[in-house]
Design a protein around this motif. Sequence first.
Motif, PDB file in Angstrom:
ATOM      1  N   ILE A 287       0.821  -1.205   0.000  1.00 38.92           N
ATOM      2  CA  ILE A 287       0.000   0.000   0.000  1.00 38.92           C
ATOM      3  C   ILE A 287       0.861   1.263   0.000  1.00 38.92           C
ATOM      4  CG2 ILE A 287      -2.175  -0.917   0.895  1.00 38.92           C
ATOM      5  CD1 ILE A 287       0.167   0.658   3.328  1.00 38.92           C
TER       6      ILE A 287
ATOM      7  N   ASP B  98       2.729   5.324  -7.638  1.00 41.01           N
ATOM      8  CA  ASP B  98       1.796   4.771  -6.653  1.00 41.01           C
ATOM      9  C   ASP B  98       2.482   4.324  -5.366  1.00 41.01           C
ATOM     10  OD1 ASP B  98       3.133   2.574  -7.548  1.00 41.01           O
ATOM     11  OD2 ASP B  98       1.394   1.561  -8.419  1.00 41.01           O
TER      12      ASP B  98
ATOM     13  N   TRP C  52      -3.580   4.637   6.081  1.00 43.27           N
ATOM     14  CA  TRP C  52      -3.986   4.846   4.694  1.00 43.27           C
ATOM     15  C   TRP C  52      -5.449   4.491   4.566  1.00 43.27           C
ATOM     16  CZ3 TRP C  52      -2.162   0.309   6.492  1.00 43.27           C
ATOM     17  CH2 TRP C  52      -2.732  -0.879   6.031  1.00 43.27           C
TER      18      TRP C  52
ATOM     19  N   GLU D 158      -8.289   3.479   1.229  1.00 40.49           N
ATOM     20  CA  GLU D 158      -8.540   3.330  -0.203  1.00 40.49           C
ATOM     21  C   GLU D 158     -10.029   3.422  -0.450  1.00 40.49           C
ATOM     22  OE1 GLU D 158      -6.639  -0.365  -1.341  1.00 40.49           O
ATOM     23  OE2 GLU D 158      -4.885   0.203  -0.159  1.00 40.49           O
TER      24      GLU D 158
ATOM     25  N   HIS E 107      -6.414   7.065  -3.015  1.00 34.89           N
ATOM     26  CA  HIS E 107      -5.613   6.375  -2.008  1.00 34.89           C
ATOM     27  C   HIS E 107      -4.991   7.427  -1.098  1.00 34.89           C
ATOM     28  CE1 HIS E 107      -5.068   2.283  -4.214  1.00 34.89           C
ATOM     29  NE2 HIS E 107      -6.254   2.805  -4.432  1.00 34.89           N
TER      30      HIS E 107
ATOM     31  N   GLN F 261      -2.988   8.747   2.152  1.00 35.84           N
ATOM     32  CA  GLN F 261      -1.930   8.303   3.050  1.00 35.84           C
ATOM     33  C   GLN F 261      -1.668   9.406   4.067  1.00 35.84           C
ATOM     34  OE1 GLN F 261       1.139   7.619  -0.121  1.00 35.84           O
ATOM     35  NE2 GLN F 261       1.281   5.635   0.896  1.00 35.84           N
TER      36      GLN F 261
END
Lengths: 65, 419
Positions: free
Chosen positions: A11, A30, B330, B332, B337, B339
């Motif tokens: 992640i 990403d 985080w 999603e 996304h 953070q």
Amino acid sequence: MKILIDEERCIGAGQCVMAAPDVFDQREEDGVVVLLEPDPAPAQEAGARRAAALCPAAAVLLREH
Amino acid sequence: MGRRVVVVGSGTAGLATADALRSEGWEGDVVLVGAEPHEPYDRPPLSKQLLAGRWTTDRIVLRTRAALAADGVELLSGRRAIGVDTTDRTLHLDEGDDLRYDALVVATGLDARRLPFGHDLAGVHVLRTLDDALGLRAESSTARRVVVIGAGFLGCEVAATVRQAGAQVAIVDPLDLPLRNVLGPRLGTLVAEVHAGHGVDLHLGRGLASYLSDRGRVTGVVLDDGSELPADLVVVAIGATPAVQWLRGSAVPLAGPLPQDGAGGVRCDAAGRAVEAVWAVGDVAAWWSPQEGRHVRLEHRLTANQHAQVVARAITGGQPRALALVPYFWSEQYDLHLQSYGTPAGTDEVHVVEGSLARRRFLAVYLRGGRVSAVVGAGLPKALRAWVPAVAEHRLAEHRLAEQALAPDGEADGAPLRA
């Protein structure tokens, strides 16, 4: 030691890079982990262990020989 | 008899502690006691990959019983701790068993908070455990109208997941924006826009008054303004509380309920020790924060791992580990996304220093009392990470950052700043 990455889990938290910057990097777009050193030198093993222990996505796996 | 560490809780905090004990060279017994019947599994995917059906249960199991046994870790699953005697160093389990320990680690995590009504209705769910997620998934795959109560991280993620599976989704929250208490109005607005853009109906500033039901099954919700929303599935995502009930009446100290007191967790010193031979890690643990001058309890996946490192070192008698415990989380939701490093709060001053909220690619610096409390971003992971030292040191914001006027269009508030 052999390092395996589970990219689908990653992640992009960057904890591995902070623990072992000479072993791991992140993709720009990403943040997904880039493995620089799948077979770390003995001096890099402690950092790799720290990375595996901290990764919040459990994406860094170690195979100890 | 060898020395024995008993870890209560077989979630990620408990598992990380068992792992860290072995890494630190602990040669005695390690027993992992878990109330759930499962092998240790990863919780963040429950609201995302698992609920979406993209991952199976196998994919989220972090360690099999056999792999634990190979490391000399005994897993007692489906067993609940019901009390502890810190004088005799004995853990009491359900079914009357006692377990002696030389060191006890409390890693019991959280229980989903429930509303005082409605949980007896079929179709009304909470989401905390794997069984919760599997039960929810079994219904959400065919649900046509889903109402999510609570626009926190869990509620927003569940809404995004079920919306992407094709259901009509409504979110209800008494605050005027999603995630407002954590991220503040600017990012809260962004999250609201993202959900609205995906066709989610937002009922903000509204509470739940009651349910509509037919023969024991939910058919809708009634909001506090009297409006009704049809629903064949309701997910109550209104937070969670530390699983400490079993410690009441023991010598293990518990924090008061308010966030500034440690939010009901196990009160620990700055190295996770609660009382002689007892430590606490993960979501349940409120560690003393020297920087903040109070007990802080964080419900973050990374925190569990960080705590485990520190506590395992303490138990094995190694040199105390000076870890910079910079929190990270985080979220999603669709292709957003988020953070975050640090401890953002809804009342912090927020400066977008790179990218733009409108493009959903940004880096926002959070300031509290003129010091960097957190950085939150999307789509700029490496730039965000460069700010971690500033967050760790609670650096004073540079003058030009603090003085920068906020750009009305959500573009970066000024020239990109370096951390």
